[in-house]
Write a protein that holds these residues in place. Sequence first.
Motif, short mmCIF file in Angstrom:
data_model
loop_
_atom_site.label_atom_id
_atom_site.label_comp_id
_atom_site.label_asym_id
_atom_site.label_seq_id
_atom_site.Cartn_x
_atom_site.Cartn_y
_atom_site.Cartn_z
N ALA A 98 37.11 47.84 35.49
CA ALA A 98 36.78 46.69 36.34
C ALA A 98 36.76 47.15 37.78
O ALA A 98 37.59 47.97 38.19
CB ALA A 98 37.80 45.57 36.15
N LEU A 171 41.50 49.09 36.40
CA LEU A 171 40.96 48.25 37.47
C LEU A 171 41.01 49.04 38.76
O LEU A 171 42.06 49.56 39.14
CB LEU A 171 41.80 46.98 37.63
N LEU A 198 42.26 39.90 37.32
CA LEU A 198 41.77 41.27 37.12
C LEU A 198 42.95 42.23 36.91
O LEU A 198 42.90 43.10 36.03
CB LEU A 198 40.94 41.72 38.32
N ALA A 202 44.10 44.65 33.18
CA ALA A 202 43.97 46.11 33.22
C ALA A 202 45.21 46.84 32.72
O ALA A 202 46.35 46.45 33.02
CB ALA A 202 43.65 46.56 34.64
#
Length: 266
Positions: A98, A171, A198, A202
């Motif tokens: 990400a 991430l 986010l 991760a």
Amino acid sequence: MLAQQRQQAILDRVRSSGGVRVADLVREFGVSDMTIRRDLEVLAERGQVAKVHGGATAAGPGSTEEPGFAVKSMRQQPEKEAIARHAARLVRPGTAIALSAGTTTWTLAHFLVDVPDLTVITNSIWIADVFHRSPRADRTVVLTGGVRTPSDALVGPVAVAAIRRLHVDTLFLGVHGMSARAGFTTPNLLEAETDHELVASAHRLVVLTDHTKWGTIGISTIAELAQAHVVITDSGLPDEARDELAAQVGELIITQPQPESEAITR
């Protein structure tokens, strides 16, 4: 000492002590009063210090001030190139990553266009566009959707809902500011909520941040310093910040920026 080196040294002193006096700098660097005043003028024009009578003080932005993407993309370009180049080495083919919205993560995207069999989750139109312009049949890009912020992040309930069911290996998080007290921060409350999601998605958190972010505090904390598995920054980071980060994060990586004349042009 070159003017650029002297100006960086002055800026480091402002950041560490909160302010400097012209008379003290004249004695320290052995140059004229006019030379120091020109240095302070240059730093003030960049928005890095605020000139006051007889010297300068730190020019920290307000906790909700959010520059646009175009403005931020012009700042610290050599530093961002160096950080992104090193971060790209952490990405392996066949993984899911990400990339949060931001100009440093956008710079990283340019170094990842040739990585095979990659899945990319992002809440940035700019980052999605980088991959769109260099298509690969073995790459999947997921753009979350959401409400657009002044810095072109897609945030809010739609973005949060899209991210909540996803799981990524790494991430790469760009931040507005970082400090020992506040951790990694953003000036946008909705972006903080999206970035929280986010971080939760991760297995590994890698924070990409140039040295100017130290001491800047946005209104909302994304993550504490200790939550970062890796922080990649540049050699302009003050010693006290290096010590603080080294004590709290899993791994601190310091990169050496190339001169601007050697930096990549996109």
